[in-house]
Scaffold this motif. Structure first.
Motif, PDB file in Angstrom:
ATOM      1  N   HIS A 106       0.856  -1.189   0.000  1.00 12.75           N
ATOM      2  CA  HIS A 106       0.000   0.000   0.000  1.00 12.75           C
ATOM      3  C   HIS A 106       0.887   1.231   0.000  1.00 12.75           C
ATOM      4  O   HIS A 106       1.708   1.416   0.906  1.00 12.75           O
ATOM      5  CB  HIS A 106      -0.924  -0.004   1.225  1.00 12.75           C
ATOM      6  CG  HIS A 106      -1.871  -1.173   1.260  1.00 12.75           C
ATOM      7  ND1 HIS A 106      -3.102  -1.167   0.654  1.00 12.75           N
ATOM      8  CD2 HIS A 106      -1.739  -2.402   1.815  1.00 12.75           C
ATOM      9  CE1 HIS A 106      -3.705  -2.316   0.844  1.00 12.75           C
ATOM     10  NE2 HIS A 106      -2.887  -3.098   1.548  1.00 12.75           N
ATOM     11  N   VAL A 107       0.748   2.061  -1.020  1.00 14.97           N
ATOM     12  CA  VAL A 107       1.550   3.274  -1.149  1.00 14.97           C
ATOM     13  C   VAL A 107       0.652   4.481  -0.873  1.00 14.97           C
ATOM     14  O   VAL A 107      -0.416   4.628  -1.475  1.00 14.97           O
ATOM     15  CB  VAL A 107       2.169   3.380  -2.556  1.00 14.97           C
ATOM     16  CG1 VAL A 107       3.016   4.642  -2.668  1.00 14.97           C
ATOM     17  CG2 VAL A 107       3.010   2.150  -2.854  1.00 14.97           C
ATOM     18  N   HIS A 108       1.107   5.336   0.028  1.00 16.32           N
ATOM     19  CA  HIS A 108       0.316   6.504   0.419  1.00 16.32           C
ATOM     20  C   HIS A 108       0.977   7.785  -0.099  1.00 16.32           C
ATOM     21  O   HIS A 108       2.197   7.850  -0.283  1.00 16.32           O
ATOM     22  CB  HIS A 108       0.184   6.566   1.943  1.00 16.32           C
ATOM     23  CG  HIS A 108      -0.520   5.379   2.534  1.00 16.32           C
ATOM     24  ND1 HIS A 108      -1.885   5.287   2.624  1.00 16.32           N
ATOM     25  CD2 HIS A 108      -0.016   4.210   3.028  1.00 16.32           C
ATOM     26  CE1 HIS A 108      -2.212   4.121   3.173  1.00 16.32           C
ATOM     27  NE2 HIS A 108      -1.090   3.455   3.430  1.00 16.32           N
ATOM     28  N   GLY A 109       0.166   8.791  -0.363  1.00 17.69           N
ATOM     29  CA  GLY A 109       0.677  10.076  -0.819  1.00 17.69           C
ATOM     30  C   GLY A 109      -0.391  11.142  -0.672  1.00 17.69           C
ATOM     31  O   GLY A 109      -1.451  10.912  -0.084  1.00 17.69           O
ATOM     32  N   SER A 110      -0.095  12.285  -1.214  1.00 17.49           N
ATOM     33  CA  SER A 110      -1.044  13.405  -1.165  1.00 17.49           C
ATOM     34  C   SER A 110      -1.710  13.557  -2.524  1.00 17.49           C
ATOM     35  O   SER A 110      -1.032  13.564  -3.557  1.00 17.49           O
ATOM     36  CB  SER A 110      -0.325  14.705  -0.793  1.00 17.49           C
ATOM     37  OG  SER A 110       0.304  14.575   0.475  1.00 17.49           O
ATOM     38  N   ALA A 111      -3.035  13.663  -2.533  1.00 21.37           N
ATOM     39  CA  ALA A 111      -3.763  13.809  -3.781  1.00 21.37           C
ATOM     40  C   ALA A 111      -3.557  15.202  -4.369  1.00 21.37           C
ATOM     41  O   ALA A 111      -3.326  16.181  -3.636  1.00 21.37           O
ATOM     42  CB  ALA A 111      -5.248  13.540  -3.556  1.00 21.37           C
ATOM     43  N   GLY A 112      -3.620  15.304  -5.663  1.00 19.91           N
ATOM     44  CA  GLY A 112      -3.487  16.601  -6.329  1.00 19.91           C
ATOM     45  C   GLY A 112      -4.080  16.538  -7.720  1.00 19.91           C
ATOM     46  O   GLY A 112      -4.167  15.469  -8.331  1.00 19.91           O
ATOM     47  N   HIS A 113      -4.464  17.662  -8.256  1.00 23.15           N
ATOM     48  CA  HIS A 113      -5.052  17.717  -9.597  1.00 23.15           C
ATOM     49  C   HIS A 113      -3.949  17.715 -10.637  1.00 23.15           C
ATOM     50  O   HIS A 113      -2.921  18.388 -10.478  1.00 23.15           O
ATOM     51  CB  HIS A 113      -5.908  18.983  -9.742  1.00 23.15           C
ATOM     52  CG  HIS A 113      -6.832  18.945 -10.918  1.00 23.15           C
ATOM     53  ND1 HIS A 113      -6.399  19.158 -12.204  1.00 23.15           N
ATOM     54  CD2 HIS A 113      -8.171  18.706 -10.993  1.00 23.15           C
ATOM     55  CE1 HIS A 113      -7.417  19.059 -13.033  1.00 23.15           C
ATOM     56  NE2 HIS A 113      -8.516  18.798 -12.322  1.00 23.15           N
ATOM     57  N   SER A 114      -4.156  16.946 -11.711  1.00 20.41           N
ATOM     58  CA  SER A 114      -3.125  16.840 -12.735  1.00 20.41           C
ATOM     59  C   SER A 114      -2.856  18.165 -13.440  1.00 20.41           C
ATOM     60  O   SER A 114      -1.784  18.355 -14.028  1.00 20.41           O
ATOM     61  CB  SER A 114      -3.521  15.776 -13.769  1.00 20.41           C
ATOM     62  OG  SER A 114      -4.753  16.123 -14.386  1.00 20.41           O
ATOM     63  N   GLY A 115      -3.828  19.072 -13.382  1.00 24.67           N
ATOM     64  CA  GLY A 115      -3.625  20.369 -14.040  1.00 24.67           C
ATOM     65  C   GLY A 115      -3.148  21.450 -13.110  1.00 24.67           C
ATOM     66  O   GLY A 115      -3.081  22.625 -13.502  1.00 24.67           O
ATOM     67  N   SER A 116      -2.779  21.080 -11.891  1.00 27.76           N
ATOM     68  CA  SER A 116      -2.353  22.083 -10.929  1.00 27.76           C
ATOM     69  C   SER A 116      -1.032  22.711 -11.351  1.00 27.76           C
ATOM     70  O   SER A 116      -0.153  22.045 -11.919  1.00 27.76           O
ATOM     71  CB  SER A 116      -2.207  21.435  -9.544  1.00 27.76           C
ATOM     72  OG  SER A 116      -1.632  22.348  -8.628  1.00 27.76           O
ATOM     73  N   SER A 117      -0.899  24.035 -11.080  1.00 30.93           N
ATOM     74  CA  SER A 117       0.356  24.726 -11.371  1.00 30.93           C
ATOM     75  C   SER A 117       1.446  24.354 -10.381  1.00 30.93           C
ATOM     76  O   SER A 117       2.618  24.674 -10.589  1.00 30.93           O
ATOM     77  CB  SER A 117       0.130  26.247 -11.360  1.00 30.93           C
ATOM     78  OG  SER A 117      -0.343  26.662 -10.074  1.00 30.93           O
ATOM     79  N   LYS A 118       1.072  23.708  -9.310  1.00 33.81           N
ATOM     80  CA  LYS A 118       2.027  23.261  -8.295  1.00 33.81           C
ATOM     81  C   LYS A 118       1.893  21.743  -8.119  1.00 33.81           C
ATOM     82  O   LYS A 118       1.183  21.268  -7.235  1.00 33.81           O
ATOM     83  CB  LYS A 118       1.774  23.965  -6.976  1.00 33.81           C
ATOM     84  CG  LYS A 118       1.998  25.473  -7.027  1.00 33.81           C
ATOM     85  CD  LYS A 118       1.725  26.113  -5.671  1.00 33.81           C
ATOM     86  CE  LYS A 118       1.957  27.613  -5.726  1.00 33.81           C
ATOM     87  NZ  LYS A 118       1.675  28.256  -4.407  1.00 33.81           N
ATOM     88  N   PRO A 119       2.543  20.966  -9.021  1.00 29.99           N
ATOM     89  CA  PRO A 119       2.406  19.502  -8.944  1.00 29.99           C
ATOM     90  C   PRO A 119       2.909  18.957  -7.612  1.00 29.99           C
ATOM     91  O   PRO A 119       3.888  19.458  -7.056  1.00 29.99           O
ATOM     92  CB  PRO A 119       3.271  19.003 -10.108  1.00 29.99           C
ATOM     93  CG  PRO A 119       4.196  20.129 -10.410  1.00 29.99           C
ATOM     94  CD  PRO A 119       3.451  21.401 -10.090  1.00 29.99           C
ATOM     95  N   ASN A 120       2.238  17.934  -7.134  1.00 30.39           N
ATOM     96  CA  ASN A 120       2.570  17.334  -5.836  1.00 30.39           C
ATOM     97  C   ASN A 120       3.542  16.180  -6.056  1.00 30.39           C
ATOM     98  O   ASN A 120       3.204  15.182  -6.690  1.00 30.39           O
ATOM     99  CB  ASN A 120       1.283  16.841  -5.157  1.00 30.39           C
ATOM    100  CG  ASN A 120       1.519  16.479  -3.701  1.00 30.39           C
ATOM    101  OD1 ASN A 120       2.629  16.144  -3.320  1.00 30.39           O
ATOM    102  ND2 ASN A 120       0.468  16.573  -2.899  1.00 30.39           N
ATOM    103  N   THR A 121       4.745  16.305  -5.562  1.00 28.81           N
ATOM    104  CA  THR A 121       5.753  15.243  -5.753  1.00 28.81           C
ATOM    105  C   THR A 121       5.524  14.047  -4.848  1.00 28.81           C
ATOM    106  O   THR A 121       6.194  13.032  -4.968  1.00 28.81           O
ATOM    107  CB  THR A 121       7.165  15.796  -5.497  1.00 28.81           C
ATOM    108  OG1 THR A 121       7.222  16.340  -4.179  1.00 28.81           O
ATOM    109  CG2 THR A 121       7.506  16.893  -6.508  1.00 28.81           C
ATOM    110  N   ALA A 122       4.597  14.193  -3.896  1.00 25.71           N
ATOM    111  CA  ALA A 122       4.314  13.090  -2.979  1.00 25.71           C
ATOM    112  C   ALA A 122       3.065  12.328  -3.401  1.00 25.71           C
ATOM    113  O   ALA A 122       2.431  11.665  -2.597  1.00 25.71           O
ATOM    114  CB  ALA A 122       4.142  13.621  -1.566  1.00 25.71           C
TER     115      ALA A 122
END
Length: 230
Positions: free
Chosen positions: A201-217
């Motif tokens: 199970h891999v956990h991370g932070s959700a983010g929108h693919s079109g965000s100007s600040k991509p989430n590396t986690a």
């Protein structure tokens, strides 16, 4: 003490060698090609050898009731783990028999070599393991733990029915190790065979693919790095 024990084992091996060769030859003369031949004759031949020597044994069966192995059991007088010796009694096919320079079921010795399908893989090992079981049974009062000899007739099919049946006949947690009688006396090869499945199970932070600040986690990115890591 160790040198004396080694010498005793070597002497026992020399004493047993003619009988090992004779049993292996008898087994080779019985065709037992995986998925082709009837296994009853080769199973019966082993049982005929075991019975007069008083070795406790039983047949193991697949879920559909087919005999897939013979299990020989030697029980020590003191508690301890189970050590397994494993060799198959079924063989690969003969292939083009006209290409053989001798019968694939010859079971004879020529120029110091035992000839026939199964001489290497692995009826000779099966014969050796039967003799080891007989020797150890005569000293079971000195044994801490048990010896199990598995003689499989469902190995060359790729089904490994004998090995799977062993896991229901003996508690897997009790088995300290298994030694397989494959050809060659140059070295002892230590390895593993089979499949280990794991669910991660891999956990991370959700983010929108079109965000100007991509989430590396992001969990997907982490999973991708995990499966490609060496």
């Amino acid at each position: 003490m160790e040198k004396r024990m080694i010498n005793e084992l070597l002497q026992q091996a020399r004493t047993d060698a003619p009988s090992v060769t004779a049993l292996a030859a008898d087994l080779i003369r019985i065709p037992s090609r995986g998925g082709i031949d009837d296994y009853e004759p080769v199973l019966a031949a082993i049982e005929d050898w075991l019975k007069p020597r008083g070795l406790r044994h039983r047949r193991l069966h697949s879920p559909d009731g087919k005999a897939v192995a013979i299990l020989i059991e030697v029980t020590g007088d003191r508690p301890g783990p189970v050590w397994v010796l494993d060799a198959c009694l079924d063989t690969a096919p003969f292939g083009d028999e006209t290409a053989w320079s001798f019968s694939p079921t010859a079971g004879d010795v020529s120029n110091g070599f035992l000839r026939g399908r199964g001489a290497a893989d692995s009826k000779t090992a099966a014969a050796m393991f039967c003799h080891i079981a007989a020797a150890i049974s005569r000293q079971s009062d000195q044994l801490a733990g048990n010896l199990a000899v598995l003689l499989d007739v469902d190995e060359h099919t790729g089904n490994f029915g004998g090995a799977m049946a062993l896991m229901t006949a003996i508690a897997p947690a009790a088995i300290a190790g298994a030694m397989i009688g494959y050809p060659g006396h140059e070295e002892v090869v230590i390895g593993g065979r089979g499949v280990f499945r794991a669910r991660l199970h891999v956990h991370g932070s959700a983010g929108h693919s079109g965000s100007s600040k991509p989430n590396t986690a992001n969990a997907v990115s982490r999973a991708a790095r995990l499966v490609t890591a060496r």
